[in-house]
Design an enzyme around this catalytic site. Sequence first.
Site, mmCIF file in Angstrom:
data_model
loop_
_atom_site.group_PDB
_atom_site.id
_atom_site.type_symbol
_atom_site.label_atom_id
_atom_site.label_comp_id
_atom_site.label_asym_id
_atom_site.label_seq_id
_atom_site.Cartn_x
_atom_site.Cartn_y
_atom_site.Cartn_z
ATOM 1 N N SER A 245 28.527 72.898 41.477
ATOM 2 C CA SER A 245 29.472 72.470 40.454
ATOM 3 C C SER A 245 29.179 73.221 39.168
ATOM 4 O O SER A 245 28.269 74.037 39.103
ATOM 5 C CB SER A 245 29.355 70.973 40.215
ATOM 6 N N LYS A 246 29.950 72.919 38.151
ATOM 7 C CA LYS A 246 29.788 73.632 36.890
ATOM 8 C C LYS A 246 28.424 73.435 36.269
ATOM 9 O O LYS A 246 27.974 74.251 35.468
ATOM 10 C CB LYS A 246 30.869 73.188 35.913
#
Length: 474
Positions: A245-246
């Site tokens: 994920s980010k």
Amino acid sequence: MPPPVVRMPPSPTGWFHVGNARTMLFNWLYARHTGGRVVLRFEDTDRVRSTEEAITQAEDVLRWLGIDWDDGPHRQTQRLDLYAAAAADLVERGLAYPCYCTAEELAAERERRQAEGRPLVYSGRCRSLTPEERRAREDAGLAHVIRLVMPAEGTTAIEDVVRGHVEWENALQGDHVIFRSDGTPTYLFANPFDDIRMGITHVVRVEDLLPSTPRQLAVYAALDAAPPTYAHLPMVLGTDKKKLSKRHGAVSVEEFRDRGVLSQALVNYLALVGWSYDDHTTVMTVPELIERFTLERVNPSPGVFDPEKLEWLNGEHLRALPPEEFAAALQDYLARTGSPLAARPERVAEAAPIVQEKLRTLGQFEGFAGFLFGPVTTDPDAWARVEADPAASQSLGAARETLAGVDRWDAETIHAALAAACAREGLKPRVLYMPIRVAITGRTVAPGLYESLELLGRDESLRRIDAALGRLTG
RNA sequence: GCCCCCAUCGGCUAGCGGCCUAGGCCCCCGCCCUUUCAAGGCGGUAACACGGGUUCGAAUCCCGUUGGGGGUACCA
């Protein structure tokens, strides 16, 4: 055997990260290896989260990666009539049914099951509604979803290409929702339905979808279609071993492109997460990957995405480029990222050969060769090293005198002259050269000294050495 | 809770019963390349999660434990 047909089914609900890219890549490599076909299909039935930007972005990224397709792009939102007709037919045949349960009722049911330690599946309450009961609910204006009837007993199994035999208890599946109350299909229906209609023979996807397989197989059964061959790829994880994920920093394909990673390097790297050719081959071209890729060599255990290895590999690909191609890639990169350096293509072309061996990413170009494009910006740490060097002014003085007297200004002559200066001054090259390097490039890490001097030109080189000398003594 | 998947160096992996005193690559650490270095060369540290089986023989097969991950939505 007819050639395989695979599909790339991105859901355009967000950015395209390297994990998605890896999945698309494996499908593509498999198809290209076997002479099969690739279908691109956007699964945009989630109207709220799907965006036009995400679709454009995905196509853009795939194109940049060199992953092409033979059919599509299709969009599920343009096939809604097809799904609706199929749903009506399934209900007609008693293979699916409308369910009027409210979110609250469902939540309560789940809670009860949770407390009893039983699996959290739908009870199937609405399955046995009589026509009268149904009509009553319709008349009362109750919204309904459509659920697929799952077999109450027995098991569903697949022979997964990467995982082998996997089996599920049907009773544990529950009747899942295949149509929302707004009439649009869910993934659980649209995906297998399209796979059937589009003649998909091999479903190559990530393992987080593995648990949904028995429910999709139920759709195949209801539609009387032969199931595809499944290959569930291992997940691509972040450094904390969690889904990418980010939070994990740069993980979108575009970020790597913007940093100056070559598409062939990213493809090469991604191919190596979950797959390997043998016990020692790492650097491969795209044609080599196509020739060597097989699903049988896909490894079932999840892998952590390692940006450092990607950068190293990118350096390998950068160095493998013919000089003209390297220069072209560099110019292209600078132009695309809006670098001011792009305005001087001749200078870029001159600088390219002296940095090709040094760079791991194209994004590092400015740091290495920026000194050739304008005034030096001196790195404080580098300057501190010069100041700490007792022989610095001796070195700079000798260099100044030597370079001023060189009869031909080219790397070879400069090399010879400076080597002679070392002997004369009794200084090791590394000692004599360090201050010169800092004076002209502003850094201790830079392209080759002789080539750098040649490109900078005699006047500017002497000016910079003088400036450094002045700063040192003054 | 229930279901499913996974398990070799810090990371990516090779290994599909003897070739393994476990190989390669990245990272890290040394040394070399009478030019820095993120390039090149050489070398080094470092792993079969644990416990039972099966077998003449197990990293490789089976069972269990533990650990990790995923799923369990009118997301995909």
